[in-house]
Scaffold this active site. Sequence first.
Site, PDB file in Angstrom:
ATOM      1  N   GLY A  81      39.433  43.466  41.923  1.00 28.04           N
ATOM      2  CA  GLY A  81      39.787  43.811  40.664  1.00 28.04           C
ATOM      3  C   GLY A  81      40.210  42.655  39.644  1.00 28.04           C
ATOM      4  O   GLY A  81      40.141  41.381  39.962  1.00 28.04           O
ATOM      5  N   ALA A  82      40.867  42.774  38.758  1.00 28.31           N
ATOM      6  CA  ALA A  82      41.520  41.877  37.710  1.00 28.31           C
ATOM      7  C   ALA A  82      40.188  40.893  37.470  1.00 28.31           C
ATOM      8  O   ALA A  82      40.059  39.558  37.329  1.00 28.31           O
ATOM      9  CB  ALA A  82      42.595  41.036  38.371  1.00 28.31           C
ATOM     10  N   LEU A  83      39.084  41.886  36.714  1.00 32.39           N
ATOM     11  CA  LEU A  83      37.612  40.957  36.586  1.00 32.39           C
ATOM     12  C   LEU A  83      37.884  40.103  35.584  1.00 32.39           C
ATOM     13  O   LEU A  83      38.627  40.276  34.563  1.00 32.39           O
ATOM     14  CB  LEU A  83      36.781  41.933  36.406  1.00 32.39           C
ATOM     15  CG  LEU A  83      36.711  43.210  37.581  1.00 32.39           C
ATOM     16  CD1 LEU A  83      35.638  44.306  37.103  1.00 32.39           C
ATOM     17  CD2 LEU A  83      36.362  42.537  38.958  1.00 32.39           C
ATOM     18  N   HIS A  84      36.866  38.938  35.871  1.00 34.84           N
ATOM     19  CA  HIS A  84      36.689  37.976  34.690  1.00 34.84           C
ATOM     20  C   HIS A  84      35.334  37.371  34.798  1.00 34.84           C
ATOM     21  O   HIS A  84      34.589  38.103  35.483  1.00 34.84           O
ATOM     22  CB  HIS A  84      37.929  36.646  35.159  1.00 34.84           C
ATOM     23  CG  HIS A  84      37.559  36.208  36.399  1.00 34.84           C
ATOM     24  ND1 HIS A  84      36.552  35.387  36.890  1.00 34.84           N
ATOM     25  CD2 HIS A  84      38.439  36.114  37.496  1.00 34.84           C
ATOM     26  CE1 HIS A  84      36.680  35.083  38.196  1.00 34.84           C
ATOM     27  NE2 HIS A  84      38.053  35.642  38.499  1.00 34.84           N
ATOM     28  N   HIS A 137      33.472  37.093  37.942  1.00 36.15           N
ATOM     29  CA  HIS A 137      33.023  38.506  38.597  1.00 36.15           C
ATOM     30  C   HIS A 137      31.749  38.809  37.866  1.00 36.15           C
ATOM     31  O   HIS A 137      30.756  39.372  38.651  1.00 36.15           O
ATOM     32  CB  HIS A 137      34.023  39.275  38.605  1.00 36.15           C
ATOM     33  CG  HIS A 137      35.163  39.143  39.383  1.00 36.15           C
ATOM     34  ND1 HIS A 137      36.445  38.782  38.845  1.00 36.15           N
ATOM     35  CD2 HIS A 137      35.636  39.094  40.744  1.00 36.15           C
ATOM     36  CE1 HIS A 137      37.449  38.685  39.806  1.00 36.15           C
ATOM     37  NE2 HIS A 137      36.820  38.741  41.012  1.00 36.15           N
ATOM     38  N   SER A 188      41.187  35.153  38.864  1.00 36.00           N
ATOM     39  CA  SER A 188      42.080  36.143  38.580  1.00 36.00           C
ATOM     40  C   SER A 188      43.606  35.584  38.502  1.00 36.00           C
ATOM     41  O   SER A 188      44.332  36.079  37.800  1.00 36.00           O
ATOM     42  CB  SER A 188      42.139  37.300  39.466  1.00 36.00           C
ATOM     43  OG  SER A 188      40.945  38.006  39.681  1.00 36.00           O
ATOM     44  N   ARG A 189      43.842  34.731  39.445  1.00 37.13           N
ATOM     45  CA  ARG A 189      45.315  33.993  39.185  1.00 37.13           C
ATOM     46  C   ARG A 189      45.493  33.120  38.200  1.00 37.13           C
ATOM     47  O   ARG A 189      46.662  32.848  37.978  1.00 37.13           O
ATOM     48  CB  ARG A 189      45.496  33.347  40.616  1.00 37.13           C
ATOM     49  CG  ARG A 189      45.622  34.222  41.624  1.00 37.13           C
ATOM     50  CD  ARG A 189      46.006  33.564  43.195  1.00 37.13           C
ATOM     51  NE  ARG A 189      46.346  34.396  44.144  1.00 37.13           N
ATOM     52  CZ  ARG A 189      45.436  34.913  45.051  1.00 37.13           C
ATOM     53  NH1 ARG A 189      44.288  34.712  45.100  1.00 37.13           N
ATOM     54  NH2 ARG A 189      45.939  35.664  45.842  1.00 37.13           N
TER      55      ARG A 189
END
Length: 289
Positions: free
Chosen positions: A36-39, A42, A192-193
């Site tokens: 998740g935390a898609l960018h 992804h 994501s980070r």
Amino acid sequence: MTSSADRSAPLVARTPGELRRALADAGTTALVPTMGALHEGHLSLMRIARERARTVVVSIFVNPLQFGPDEDFDRYPRDLEGDTALCAREGVDVVFAPATGTMYPAGRPAVTVEAGEMGARLEGASRPGHFTGVLTVVAKLFHLVRPDLAVFGEKDAQQIALVRRMVADLDLPVEIVGAPILRDPDGLASSSRNVYLSADERASALALSRSLEAARGAAGAGAAAVRAAAAAVLAEATAARPPVRLDYLALVDPATFTEAADGHRGDAVLALAARVGSTRLIDNASLTL
């Protein structure tokens, strides 16, 4: 299976039973495993999957097995609603978003997929047990989704090498497709980070991609020159404010992740990991020496 052209939103499956029903008439299926935390990185994987398969499945699961006790599992960004909207934009058919208790109903599993010697190097040395957690969840996802192909980003170069080795060693019937690293306009590899970085930290973190560019420029001069060019950029970055704190910098064989000898010729990967502030970042470049 209803095609993505026939509806605006993907089906969201939360259990294996819901997933099986969603994939009852799937045809050729591509899986994009994510936390998740898609960018945009992804989304680029989803586009490759869309080109290759009738049905695209995106898994969204923050896997506790691959986090160490002092890592960022609790604060890892989670936004299922936003992620599902991005999946809809890319024509994803099914989002598989299980709870931790669904994936691991008895708690931490007693039987896991061990990553072997390759999984103990570089990322595996810095994050003991990380790749065992990765391979275990990927194997479970392959079993549940039964994809014809799975798309992984090449930013996690050691991870994709280990997944390929697992598929070969265990005769898993899935094709592993690597997707090129997607970078933000300033050169930082999409992650994501990255949301953890302050503006000053992000400016310092750009030394990672600069070091890889310097290494590419030295590839014609051999392995020692590649290492020296990258190390020089990173050494300067240790004096930045905030500083870049290097974890590792290694030139390795892309299939085994063993260190490349100074006389190495042919394909290699220059892999690095570093911390800027409290954020740990990885990056790599594929080179031909």
